[in-house]
Design a protein around this motif. Structure first.
Motif, PDB file in Angstrom:
ATOM      1  N   ASP A 158      -9.009  12.116  26.084  1.00  0.00           N
ATOM      2  CA  ASP A 158      -9.394  12.225  24.669  1.00  0.00           C
ATOM      3  C   ASP A 158      -9.897  10.911  24.090  1.00  0.00           C
ATOM      4  OD1 ASP A 158      -6.889  11.127  24.955  1.00  0.00           O
ATOM      5  OD2 ASP A 158      -6.163  11.874  23.033  1.00  0.00           O
ATOM      6  N   ILE A 159     -10.087   9.913  24.935  1.00  0.00           N
ATOM      7  CA  ILE A 159     -10.679   8.663  24.470  1.00  0.00           C
ATOM      8  C   ILE A 159     -11.880   8.349  25.337  1.00  0.00           C
ATOM      9  CG2 ILE A 159     -10.257   6.237  23.880  1.00  0.00           C
ATOM     10  CD1 ILE A 159      -7.307   6.777  23.899  1.00  0.00           C
ATOM     11  N   ASP A 160     -12.958   7.969  24.699  1.00  0.00           N
ATOM     12  CA  ASP A 160     -14.213   7.610  25.353  1.00  0.00           C
ATOM     13  C   ASP A 160     -13.968   6.578  26.467  1.00  0.00           C
ATOM     14  OD1 ASP A 160     -17.425   7.575  24.209  1.00  0.00           O
ATOM     15  OD2 ASP A 160     -16.802   6.023  25.618  1.00  0.00           O
ATOM     16  N   MET A 163     -15.262   3.139  25.836  1.00  0.00           N
ATOM     17  CA  MET A 163     -14.482   2.402  24.850  1.00  0.00           C
ATOM     18  C   MET A 163     -13.202   1.866  25.487  1.00  0.00           C
ATOM     19  SD  MET A 163     -13.335   3.448  21.000  1.00  0.00           S
ATOM     20  CE  MET A 163     -14.964   4.010  20.553  1.00  0.00           C
ATOM     21  N   ILE A 164     -12.602   2.677  26.341  1.00  0.00           N
ATOM     22  CA  ILE A 164     -11.428   2.197  27.065  1.00  0.00           C
ATOM     23  C   ILE A 164     -11.789   0.957  27.873  1.00  0.00           C
ATOM     24  CG2 ILE A 164      -9.817   2.724  28.938  1.00  0.00           C
ATOM     25  CD1 ILE A 164      -9.887   5.647  28.035  1.00  0.00           C
ATOM     26  N   ARG A 166     -14.155  -1.179  27.341  1.00  0.00           N
ATOM     27  CA  ARG A 166     -14.383  -2.337  26.475  1.00  0.00           C
ATOM     28  C   ARG A 166     -13.071  -2.925  25.969  1.00  0.00           C
ATOM     29  NH1 ARG A 166     -19.185   0.427  22.962  1.00  0.00           N
ATOM     30  NH2 ARG A 166     -20.858   0.058  24.454  1.00  0.00           N
ATOM     31  N   PHE A 167     -12.169  -2.046  25.561  1.00  0.00           N
ATOM     32  CA  PHE A 167     -10.866  -2.526  25.108  1.00  0.00           C
ATOM     33  C   PHE A 167     -10.195  -3.353  26.202  1.00  0.00           C
ATOM     34  CE2 PHE A 167     -10.275   1.193  21.916  1.00  0.00           C
ATOM     35  CZ  PHE A 167     -10.684   0.395  20.867  1.00  0.00           C
ATOM     36  N   MET A 168     -10.228  -2.824  27.414  1.00  0.00           N
ATOM     37  CA  MET A 168      -9.579  -3.520  28.520  1.00  0.00           C
ATOM     38  C   MET A 168     -10.251  -4.854  28.806  1.00  0.00           C
ATOM     39  SD  MET A 168      -8.446  -0.745  31.372  1.00  0.00           S
ATOM     40  CE  MET A 168     -10.120  -0.397  31.827  1.00  0.00           C
ATOM     41  N   ASP A 170     -12.164  -6.767  27.041  1.00  0.00           N
ATOM     42  CA  ASP A 170     -12.000  -7.774  25.998  1.00  0.00           C
ATOM     43  C   ASP A 170     -10.600  -8.356  25.996  1.00  0.00           C
ATOM     44  OD1 ASP A 170     -14.564  -7.275  25.272  1.00  0.00           O
ATOM     45  OD2 ASP A 170     -14.070  -6.035  23.540  1.00  0.00           O
ATOM     46  N   THR A 171      -9.624  -7.477  26.110  1.00  0.00           N
ATOM     47  CA  THR A 171      -8.238  -7.937  26.037  1.00  0.00           C
ATOM     48  C   THR A 171      -7.914  -8.878  27.179  1.00  0.00           C
ATOM     49  OG1 THR A 171      -7.669  -5.791  25.128  1.00  0.00           O
ATOM     50  CG2 THR A 171      -5.859  -7.186  25.817  1.00  0.00           C
TER      51      THR A 171
END
Lengths: 214, 214
Positions: A158-160, A163-164, A166-168, A170-171
DNA sequence: GTCTATATTGAGATAGAC
DNA sequence: GTCTATCTCAATATAGAC
């Protein structure tokens, strides 16, 4: 310090050690002050020579940056490629990728910091167009693993996926801004914390209510 | 566009609109090219004036940067303070903080980008020492909420609270590098995706095995 | 509030001696 | 491989007219 030099052979190595030394110094200063705010005189000072002497080793300040970026990117992308090629359970592959990314912290933190800090600006110039290619290949590799995990049912869908990713990305990478080699945790420990949080979440119970976005 | 101007009063507003216009233009260019790589001429060009004319409005290029940073930081810290002061279930407070942080994306993305990009470099200069104070207060506010959640049992306690804070802060703020106002998702939607992933994790089943760090 | 004109400094880079 | 000496240009900033 010259342990790797073979006796009888009179130097002239393919890649001069002095070059690498200077490059490492430059990377450190670029990381601390930013590329644009760094002067060639500062780099020369750090190397104990005068600014003009730098030009015996490198064509320009930009050429130094280019070598730093290329070296870092080629290395890390090759690692990612190998890890994904080796295959396996998407969850394990993702874990391996995350650990590799974090281990750049221990490996060449200065080069990683320069990459993080200057990427967006540099990528617009033809000379640094390869940065975009590297970033895109990395995104394909990582996203592919996430998508495979979604298909096989180990990751939520349920999450793009992008986007997952990118979140990873970047973090993990931006942690070079606070990571200290002499700090409380090693890159491996930080990686494990992150994997734990990423996979199972911060909440203890079922906090399935995200409170919005209906 | 002059809707806020009262008839009968002949201008001389406390903060000149022209100043704010120029500042917004400067922030955009600083965000795109980096502060050091931006010239006052570029800012002047964008404003349709000559570089010398900028100095009627501002003391220096650095003064422009200072105003941008101060404006952004004061605003966001005040928001965080109010949200935490309002209190409530730590999980709800954390969600609110995350939403506020992401909504900076929609509010003043250029100022946020400049903050992200230049923070580490600027914070070492006396003039920008307030950046550290703002960052520290933010860290205290966020970490306090996480720690309270750990005490009340809604958050897991096996990950360092400060590390969790750093992971969150970095992930949220750096998203300004890929966020596009005309993109697929709004800051609110991105915030909800992030909250969902952060709280409940990426894995579907119990992937409690983090595979290392024994 | 903007322009014209310019002062001043500091940056990247070069040539040739050692 | 480094130094001496210097070129050249571009950047921030200023002074005063309009």
């Amino acid at each position: 310090m010259s342990a790797s030099r073979q006796p009888g052979k009179t130097a002239t190595p393919l890649v001069s050690e002095r070059r690498e030394e200077i490059l490492a110094l430059a990377a450190k200063i670029f990381a601390d002050k930013g590329y644009a705010s760094t002067t060639v005189r500062e780099i020369a000072d750090a190397a104990g020579i005068l600014s003009g002497s730098l030009y015996h080793h490198f064509d320009s300040k930009e050429a130094m940056l280019d070598e730093i970026m290329h070296g870092f990117l080629d290395h890390i992308v090759a690692q990612y490629r190998a890890t994904v090629a080796a295959g396996g359970d998407p969850l394990d592959v993702l874990r391996a990728l995350i650990r590799e990314a974090f281990s750049s912290l221990g490996g060449n933190p200065a080069a990683l910091a320069v990459m993080i800090n200057e990427f967006n600006f540099l990528v617009q110039f033809p000379r640094f167009a390869y940065l975009r290619e590297g970033a895109e290949e990395t995104e394909r590799l990582w996203s592919g693993v996430i998508e495979e995990g979604m298909r096989t049912g180990v990751f939520r869908t349920d999450i793009d996926a992008r986007m997952i990713y990118r979140f990873m990305r970047d973090t993990i990478w931006i942690s070079v801004r606070w990571y200290r080699p002499d700090g409380k945790y090693s890159p491996e420990e930080i990686a494990d914390f992150y994997v734990a949080m990423l996979l199972d979440g911060l909440a203890t119970g079922g906090s399935t209510d995200t409170g919005g976005a209906t």
